[in-house]
Every structure is written in structure tokens, then in C-alpha cells.
Design a protein around this motif. Structure first.
Motif, PDB file in Angstrom:
ATOM      1  N   PRO A 154       0.811  -1.229   0.000  1.00 27.93           N
ATOM      2  CA  PRO A 154       0.000   0.000   0.000  1.00 27.93           C
ATOM      3  C   PRO A 154       0.840   1.272   0.000  1.00 27.93           C
ATOM      4  N   GLU A 155       1.948   1.274   0.763  1.00 29.68           N
ATOM      5  CA  GLU A 155       2.770   2.487   0.825  1.00 29.68           C
ATOM      6  C   GLU A 155       3.497   2.737  -0.496  1.00 29.68           C
ATOM      7  N   THR A 156       3.800   1.652  -1.235  1.00 34.02           N
ATOM      8  CA  THR A 156       4.423   1.799  -2.561  1.00 34.02           C
ATOM      9  C   THR A 156       3.397   2.316  -3.560  1.00 34.02           C
ATOM     10  N   LEU A 157       2.179   1.791  -3.477  1.00 36.18           N
ATOM     11  CA  LEU A 157       1.098   2.268  -4.344  1.00 36.18           C
ATOM     12  C   LEU A 157       0.835   3.762  -4.109  1.00 36.18           C
ATOM     13  N   GLU A 158       0.962   4.186  -2.861  1.00 36.58           N
ATOM     14  CA  GLU A 158       0.768   5.604  -2.530  1.00 36.58           C
ATOM     15  C   GLU A 158       1.851   6.470  -3.183  1.00 36.58           C
ATOM     16  N   LEU A 159       3.102   5.998  -3.162  1.00 37.35           N
ATOM     17  CA  LEU A 159       4.178   6.729  -3.840  1.00 37.35           C
ATOM     18  C   LEU A 159       3.933   6.770  -5.349  1.00 37.35           C
ATOM     19  N   MET A 160       3.434   5.670  -5.905  1.00 33.83           N
ATOM     20  CA  MET A 160       3.110   5.629  -7.333  1.00 33.83           C
ATOM     21  C   MET A 160       1.996   6.632  -7.648  1.00 33.83           C
ATOM     22  N   ARG A 161       1.051   6.754  -6.726  1.00 34.82           N
ATOM     23  CA  ARG A 161      -0.047   7.720  -6.905  1.00 34.82           C
ATOM     24  C   ARG A 161       0.499   9.151  -6.903  1.00 34.82           C
ATOM     25  N   GLN A 162       1.424   9.409  -5.986  1.00 36.39           N
ATOM     26  CA  GLN A 162       2.031  10.747  -5.917  1.00 36.39           C
ATOM     27  C   GLN A 162       2.790  11.068  -7.212  1.00 36.39           C
TER      28      GLN A 162
END
Length: 409
Positions: A154-162
């Protein structure tokens, strides 16, 4: 000087998968020492060398610093003082940030082995968000390892979203994007690639035409899955299950783009979506500079896939027009790829994945009948130029009428 095997070779050995490419990192060496040992330099940006015998790549351990936009916006520093851990921390995922010495002793400072066991795709450090290409790479790894149960952290997906929201994705070149997209489409579950891009907001930046299909309904009688975006993912999944080539997979991804243009008041019907979608398919083709064979098939499948589904009902004259559009006399393989793309479209529907598709053999038979018309007798009659073309067309139409009659009897 210490030499380590790094990245994918270590990851795939630990997963029990075949190791194809091997990358090496050299710690504690200078470029001059490498040249003295017979290594040949390659790469203008940072010191990479080819082994004098094996030809494999050996890179000096290096650090990197963000210096501009996009994939190429980095400055690199390589020196004998750079440690293995410093080299590994600049990599994208923990599972790609492991190293082995010649005794297979593992160096794993960022817990890649644990993430392999937990089936997690996790970024190594916050520097992940400095490289927009990593959004595509992580989505590609998700497609490759989905069958093993891997998920994006989830935290990697959040960075990808950013990253997707930062405007950095627009800095990617068409060539770099296409390299990742084409590789991802050839993975075992390419639909996961598209889904992950959508989950992090990258799909609406890179392919807004595909993103627009999600939430657009279709008639349930033909599409039990209803949603046009879900259908597109299912068609792509079928293309992979049936081991189709890149041309077919690309056409499957883009075949229904016209449905994203249908006004809501006309839902769930999509009148003339085939024709409306052509300008969108062309735009996506050009954006990524897709190879010519991929571009051509995507446009033809977009325009004619409903002809494929209605093949048994088509008049002989319409069948002839279809065959002429594909130039089946000189390019039979392209028509075959069209047929299988139509079949994947028919199977990419909830509960209908195993359905038979008699249209496929019917279309193959029609192409064979048209190709079977001999030119020589017409040449012997002295026909040439436009006259020959018209006579050939008449004979092929006659052959298709006879084929239709025999097929229906």
C-alpha cells in the motif's frame, strides 16, 4: 575489487524461476582497473563494462542524485568508495535490491528475501518517487508475479499515486514507455498491469482513452460483466491465456475505445463505436510510437471486430470488402491475427470464456476461397490494369457466394 551478482538474477533464483539475464556490480574498483582487465566500456552516463569473454554487463557501484525531470534526470557518482549497500538502495524494489557473492552468500540490507516470501512488491527507499518509469516497472512486475500471489505494498502504491499526480509521467519518452508497456503486455497476466496503473492513477495520465472505459455499461445480454473497462481487462487476460503475440494483445487493449465516447443518455448501447474509436486508437498508437504492425492491427480490429462476430450473417460482398481491407492475398497473417483478436473479444466476457467461436473457421474458409481464385486465366484473356482488377473482384465474389452456400447447407 569485489564482484556481486545483483537484481533479477538473485530474485529469480530465490523464487526458483529460470535465470536469463545476469547483472553484476563491482565494488572497490576504478574504470582504469576494469579496462586493464580487458573489460570493454559501454554506456555514456555511468561506468558499465562488458566482460571480455561472456559479454555480460558489469557496472561499477554507484550512487545517484535527482537533477531533472523524468527517467533521465539523474546524475551518477561511481567510485571505489561506494559500498554495496549504497548501490542497492538506489534500486526500485526490495526484491530487486539483493546481491550474491560467488559463494551465493546473500547481501540483503533492505529485506528483499522477506518480501519475496510475503509476496510483496515494496519500494526500497523514498527515492523511488524520483523516477517516473518505476510506476510502469512496478505494474509490470505485478503482472509478471501475479500468478505467485504478489501484491503491491500500500505504501508503494501511494508513492506511485504521488508520482502519477506530479506531472513526472509526462516527462517519459515514448520509447521508454513503449518498452515497459510492450514487455508488460507479454507477461502472464497483462490485465494486472493495466489494473495497477489504474489503481495508482497512472492510467488516466498515460492512456486516458482506456481509463475512460471503466464505469461505462454495455448491454448485459452480450456482456454479463457489463462494465466496458472490466471487459477490456478480460479480453487481455484471454489473449495471454491463449499465448497471443504482442500485436494481438495491443489490439485487444484498444479495440473498444469508442465506447468511452458514447453519451450517457445512449448507454448501454454503443452505436458506431467501432468508427468513433479509430481516432482514439490512432492517438494512443502515436503517443507511444507503437511498431507499425501493432498500429495497423489495432486500427483494423477496432474498425472491424463486430464484422468478425457477425461473420456468418455477412453478405458475400461485405465479406469481400473485409478481406480486401486486410489485403489477405499478400498479408494472410494479419487477417489470422484479426480473427484471433475477435475470438479473444468474444471470450472476454463473464461466464463465456469457454464459448465456441465458429466465426473463426468460417472467416478462415472465406479467406481461403477468395485466395483460391486463379489470376492466370484472366491474364490469358488479355485483361490488365483496372479491367483485370474488376474481373478478379467479380471472380472472388462468385467464389465467396459459392462458399457461403456450401457453408450453410
Amino acid at each position: 575489487m569485489q564482484i556481486y551478482k545483483v537484481g533479477g538474477a538473485v530474485r529469480d533464483r530465490l523464487l526458483g524461476k529460470p535465470v536469463t539475464d545476469i547483472d553484476w556490480v563491482v565494488v572497490g574498483a576504478t574504470a582504469e582497473e576494469m579496462l586493464a582487465k580487458g573489460f570493454r566500456p559501454v554506456g555514456a552516463d555511468f561506468p558499465v563494462f562488458l566482460h571480455p569473454k561472456s559479454g555480460e554487463e558489469y557496472a561499477l557501484a554507484r550512487t545517484e542524485r535527482k537533477s531533472g525531470r523524468g527517467y533521465g534526470g539523474f546524475t551518477f557518482h561511481a567510485s571505489p568508495e561506494v559500498t554495496l549497500e549504497e548501490d542497492l538502495i538506489r534500486r526500485d524494489l526490495t526484491i530487486n535490491a539483493m546481491a550474491e557473492d560467488d559463494q551465493q552468500n546473500l547481501t540483503d540490507p533492505y529485506h528483499g528475501q522477506r518480501d519475496l516470501e510475503d509476496r510483496i512488491l515494496r519500494h526500497v527507499s523514498p527515492a523511488f518517487a524520483e523516477d517516473p518509469l518505476r510506476v510502469l516497472r512496478v505494474a509490470r512486475f505485478a503482472a509478471r508475479y501475479a500468478e505467485l500471489g504478489f501484491k503491491v505494498a500500500p505504501e508503494t502504491l501511494e508513492l506511485m499515486r504521488q508520482l502519477s499526480e506530479s506531472g513526472e509521467l509526462e516527462a517519459l519518452t515514448a520509447e521508454r514507455s513503449w518498452k515497459e508497456i510492450s514487455r508488460a503486455l507479454m507477461e502472464s497476466q497483462p490485465q494486472v498491469f493495466i489494473q495497477v496503473l489504474r489503481d495508482c492513477g497512472a492510467l488516466k495520465v498515460l492512456m486516458p482513452e482506456v481509463d475512460a472505459l471503466f464505469g461505462v455499461p454495455q448491454p448485459e445480454v452480450h456482456h454479463p460483466e457489463i462494465d466496458s473497462g472490466i471487459h477490456t481487462l478480460s479480453v487481455l487476460e484471454q489473449a495471454a491465456l491463449h499465448k497471443q503475440p504482442l500485436t494481438v494483445r495491443w489490439a485487444c487493449l484498444l479495440h473498444d475505445l469508442g465506447k468511452g465516447l458514447t453519451p450517457e443518455e445512449e448507454w448501454p448501447r454503443h452505436i458506431a463505436h467501432e468508427h468513433k474509436g479509430l481516432k482514439l486508437i490512432k492517438a494512443v498508437n502515436e503517443r507511444f510510437k507503437a511498431p507499425k504492425d501493432c498500429q495497423e492491427l489495432a486500427l483494423l480490429v477496432g474498425q472491424y471486430h463486430t464484422h468478425g462476430h457477425r461473420a456468418l450473417e455477412l453478405k458475400a460482398s461485405t465479406l469481400l470488402e473485409l478481406l480486401q481491407s486486410f489485403d489477405v492475398y499478400r498479408r494472410p497473417q494479419r487477417f489470422e491475427e484479426f480473427i484471433v483478436a475477435c475470438e479473444m473479444d468474444a471470450r472476454g466476457r463473464k461466464g463465456l470464456e469457454q464459448r465456441s467461436y465458429p466465426q473463426a473457421d468460417y472467416l478462415r474458409g472465406a479467406a481461403s476461397a477468395a485466395r483460391g481464385v486463379a489470376v492466370q486465366p484472366l491474364l490469358e484473356k488479355g485483361l490488365k490494369g483496372p479491367e483485370l482488377g474488376e474481373a478478379l473482384k467479380r471472380e472472388r465474389l462468385k467464389a465467396l457466394k459459392a462458399y457461403k452456400e456450401s457453408a450453410s447447407s
